[in-house]
Every structure is written in C-alpha cells, then in structure tokens.
Design an enzyme around this catalytic site. Structure first.
Site, short mmCIF file in Angstrom:
data_model
loop_
_atom_site.label_atom_id
_atom_site.label_comp_id
_atom_site.label_asym_id
_atom_site.label_seq_id
_atom_site.Cartn_x
_atom_site.Cartn_y
_atom_site.Cartn_z
N TYR A 168 0.84 -1.20 0.00
CA TYR A 168 0.00 0.00 0.00
C TYR A 168 0.88 1.26 0.00
O TYR A 168 0.64 2.19 -0.78
CB TYR A 168 -0.93 0.02 1.23
CG TYR A 168 -1.67 1.34 1.36
CD1 TYR A 168 -2.75 1.62 0.53
CD2 TYR A 168 -1.26 2.30 2.28
CE1 TYR A 168 -3.40 2.84 0.62
CE2 TYR A 168 -1.90 3.52 2.37
CZ TYR A 168 -2.98 3.78 1.54
OH TYR A 168 -3.61 5.00 1.61
N ARG A 212 2.01 9.09 12.64
CA ARG A 212 1.65 10.37 13.25
C ARG A 212 0.14 10.63 13.18
O ARG A 212 -0.45 11.20 14.11
CB ARG A 212 2.40 11.49 12.52
CG ARG A 212 2.13 12.90 13.05
CD ARG A 212 2.55 13.93 12.02
NE ARG A 212 1.74 13.79 10.80
CZ ARG A 212 2.10 14.29 9.62
NH1 ARG A 212 3.24 14.93 9.47
NH2 ARG A 212 1.30 14.13 8.56
N ARG A 225 -10.30 5.47 8.47
CA ARG A 225 -9.27 5.03 7.53
C ARG A 225 -8.23 4.26 8.36
O ARG A 225 -7.68 4.80 9.31
CB ARG A 225 -8.62 6.22 6.83
CG ARG A 225 -9.57 6.93 5.88
CD ARG A 225 -8.89 8.07 5.16
NE ARG A 225 -8.57 9.15 6.08
CZ ARG A 225 -7.81 10.19 5.78
NH1 ARG A 225 -7.24 10.27 4.60
NH2 ARG A 225 -7.59 11.15 6.65
N PHE A 285 15.67 19.68 -1.77
CA PHE A 285 14.27 19.31 -1.99
C PHE A 285 13.98 17.92 -1.43
O PHE A 285 12.94 17.68 -0.82
CB PHE A 285 13.96 19.37 -3.49
CG PHE A 285 12.61 18.83 -3.86
CD1 PHE A 285 11.48 19.61 -3.72
CD2 PHE A 285 12.48 17.54 -4.36
CE1 PHE A 285 10.23 19.11 -4.06
CE2 PHE A 285 11.25 17.04 -4.70
CZ PHE A 285 10.11 17.83 -4.56
#
Length: 413
Positions: A168, A212, A225, A285
C-alpha cells in the site's frame, strides 16, 4: 512565528523562524502571471506550504514539472481519501485518472476546503500539464496510472500483513519516489536512481505520516481510515480503534514503538539515495522532508500523545531543519542526532527494544562511517542557551516589529 514560551526555551529557534517566515512570504509572491500556472502555484502553497517552499529552489522547468506532479497526485489522493464517495464510483475514477489529466474539461466534486477547489478547477492543472515537455508528461502519466490502480486495489482490500502495508505504501508514496527520480533524470541533472532506493524514500515518509496521523485517520467520518497492518496491531489489541482508549495505554505505546521500528527499516536506503544526489537544489528538496521524517519518528516514539492528539516537531526545530539542511554532512548529522534522541527513549522492557536498538545502531553506524559527523554543529540535541531571558524578549519584540513591517509592505516590492 512560534510561541514566546517555546522561543524562551529554545532561543536559537528565533533566527531560523524569522528566515522561514520571510522565505514563505517571498515564495507566495512568486506566482506566475498566467491564470492556469497562477492557480497551480497558489494551490500548491495552500495544500502544502512547506512543499511549496522547498520546490521554489528547483530550476524553472523541473519546478513546473514537480509542481504539476504533486497536484495531480494530490487530486488523486483527494478522491481516495473522501470516505463519502461510494466504492462503485471511486474505483473507476482512480483507475482512469491518468487519462483525465489530458482532458481540459474534466473535474470531479469531492474533498473539502482547498482540496475541493483543486478538484472543481482541475482544468487549470490539466492545461499546465499539457505544456510540460513530453518526457515529464510520460513520467507523470505512468506514475499516476500505477498509483490509481494500486489505490483502487486497496479500496476493496484491508491492510492485513506487513507485506500488504509495504505494498500500500508503495502505491501511495513509493511510486512518488520513483516518479521524482524519473523527473530528476529527465531534467538531465541526476542519474536515474534504482527503484528500490526511490521506493524507500517514499515509504519512509509515508510510514511516518501513517504513524503520526493515527488519531485523525481512526476518527475519520463517515468511515475510519485504517492503514496500520493487522499483523502488528493484533499483537496488542483486538481492534485497531482500541489503541486510543486510555485503558490500553501500555499496549498502545508498545504497538506504536513496533510501527516506528518498522519504519526505521528504510532509513539507510534514504541515506544512500541522498548521498548520490549531485544537484544542490534537488538535494535540499529531497533531504528536508527526510530529516523531518526521522525527527517526527523521534517525537512519536514511546509517546502516548500520538493517541490523544497531534505529535509533531516544534516550529522552531522545523525552521532549523529547513535552514540548516544544505549538504549531505548536515543530513548525516541530523539523522545521527535524531537516532540518538530516539535511542534515549527506548525502554529495555519494550517487546521490540532489541530490534529497535539494532536498527538505530545501523543508522548511526552509516552516519559515523561517512566521516562527516564532525563537519557540522548539532542543532537537534539540547545545548546551553547563550542568551538571557531579557535579551530573548527584546529580540522577539524587535523581530515582531520587523515582521509586521515586512507584512505591511509585502505588496510594495
């Protein structure tokens, strides 16, 4: 800009916080004049201010491609996350989403707040996408197609095993890592990273977010969920939602620590990926979110507050990460320090203590063997304050005045 109490406790946060505020303001002003590109960059800042900030460092061509890649996947994620959409409607949209990005007229009403606006006006994203180079379009289409199919699969499938969990996370985040590696390579600035390392970059971030966001996800209305794998949580409780109840606090923390230990599996791959990057803007980044991830894991580990509210790094520490993550030496230093912080929280009576300590030692060993740990000053672990309380208060007042002035004059330059 951060509470006065937090700044008094961590006075070295003050300058990075001010720099971050100014950088955010400047980034928000750099909106392209074309309506469709203006929408895309404005929306980027609304759905992720931190991402909108770090993306500004990239060159124009790559920045545009990454911006659209992010918004396309954010829109796809909005469809997946909307629990009010019936599966019979949701699954076909997810599977066909890679075709919708070529359609200037397509939109779909779902999501809330800024995400609803993104979905209602998705034609702006499609128009911008069609202006990208063919190599960028092909990479974005490929990842969107694979991600949509994976999301559709898990609409009808529970996350039962750790293998399911990894699969997933691969679909919703590992593919993002693969896609970004393709975009970096298409720009000519980086070699193409291996799928394994690119996947780990995504999984480390995604697993941190899943840990988290336990309470937010389990309390989702109209339907929870649930992304924590049954193979882990069933060792501690009968139902995943039982972790949030006070009577299960001990078991909940043990389960949490098990989840964090699982996430740490990807840390070494992330270090290897980042150590190979050559372009400084691309490096920053990639590196800033990864440092934020291991920092968040350090905050969450052994912390019952994950089941009571939101646990995250303080704003000042976040500002320091953004300000001081510039080289691979900075990354090794931050990973080593956050691993040490996490290590100090390990209870030897925890069922997974040995495994956790082993994975932390592996991360620390990689950082030590880089030979770069001495080439930086730690900002993660506590140090003696160099400022008096009076001086700190005066500085806060001074910077508040400066920031107010900058805000008042933000449209005059």
């Amino acid at each position: 800009m951060g509470s006065l109490k937090a700044i008094l406790k961590n006075p070295d946060d003050l300058f990075p916080l001010l720099k971050l505020k100014i950088a955010v303001r400047n980034a928000e002003k750099q909106i392209p004049p074309e309506p469709h590109w203006g929408f895309c960059y404005s929306m980027l800042h609304k759905v992720s201010r931190s991402f909108g900030l770090v993306i500004q460092q990239l060159g124009t061509e790559l920045r545009d491609a990454v911006c659209i890649f992010y918004l396309v996947l954010r829109a796809l994620d909005t469809v997946e996350d909307d629990t009010s959409i019936d599966s019979d409607v949701k699954v076909p949209i997810l599977i066909a989403f890679h075709r919708h990005i070529y359609d200037n007229d397509w939109h779909f009403a779902c999501g809330t707040k800024e995400y609803k606006v993104l979905m209602d006006q998705f034609h702006h994203v499609s128009k911008a996408f069609l202006e990208l180079g063919k190599n960028y379009q092909d990479a974005i289409e490929d990842i969107t197609k694979r991600m949509g199919a994976g999301m559709a699969k898990f609409i009808c499938k529970e996350v039962e095993t750790i293998d399911d969990y990894d699969e997933y996370c691969h679909y919703v985040a590992g593919l993002v890592g693969l896609g970004l590696s393709k975009l970096f390579h298409a720009s000519g600035k980086e070699d193409l990273a291996t799928d394994e390392l690119s996947n780990s970059m995504g999984l480390f971030l995604q697993k941190t977010n899943i840990i988290r966001d336990y309470l937010e996800d389990i309390n989702e209305i109209p339907k929870s969920r649930m992304f924590w794998p049954r193979q882990i949580w069933s060792k501690y409780v009968n139902k995943l939602e039982d972790l949030k109840y006070e009577e299960n606090s001990v078991k909940a923390v043990q389960c949490l620590n098990d989840m964090v230990t699982n996430a740490l599996l990807h840390a070494e791959d992330c270090l290897q990926y980042m150590s190979a990057l050559r372009d400084p803007p691309i490096f920053r980044f990639c590196a800033i979110p990864q440092v934020m991830a291991i920092g968040t894991l350090a905050m969450c580990y052994n912390n019952i507050e994950v089941f009571r509210g939101v646990v995250k790094m303080r704003r000042g520490l976040t500002a320091k990460v953004i300000d001081r993550t510039k080289t691979i030496a900075d990354v090794y230093g931050a990973f080593f320090d956050f691993a040490s912080m996490l290590e100090s929280k390990v209870d030897k009576n925890d069922p997974n203590a040995t495994k956790t300590l082993s994975r932390l030692e592996a991360v620390q060993k990689t950082c030590r063997e880089s030979g770069l740990l001495t080439k930086r000053k730690s900002y993660v672990l506590g140090s003696e304050s160099r400022y008096s309380s009076t001086m700190i208060i005066l500085l806060v007042i001074l910077f508040s005045i400066i920031f107010a002035y900058l805000s008042a004059n933000r449209y005059n330059y």
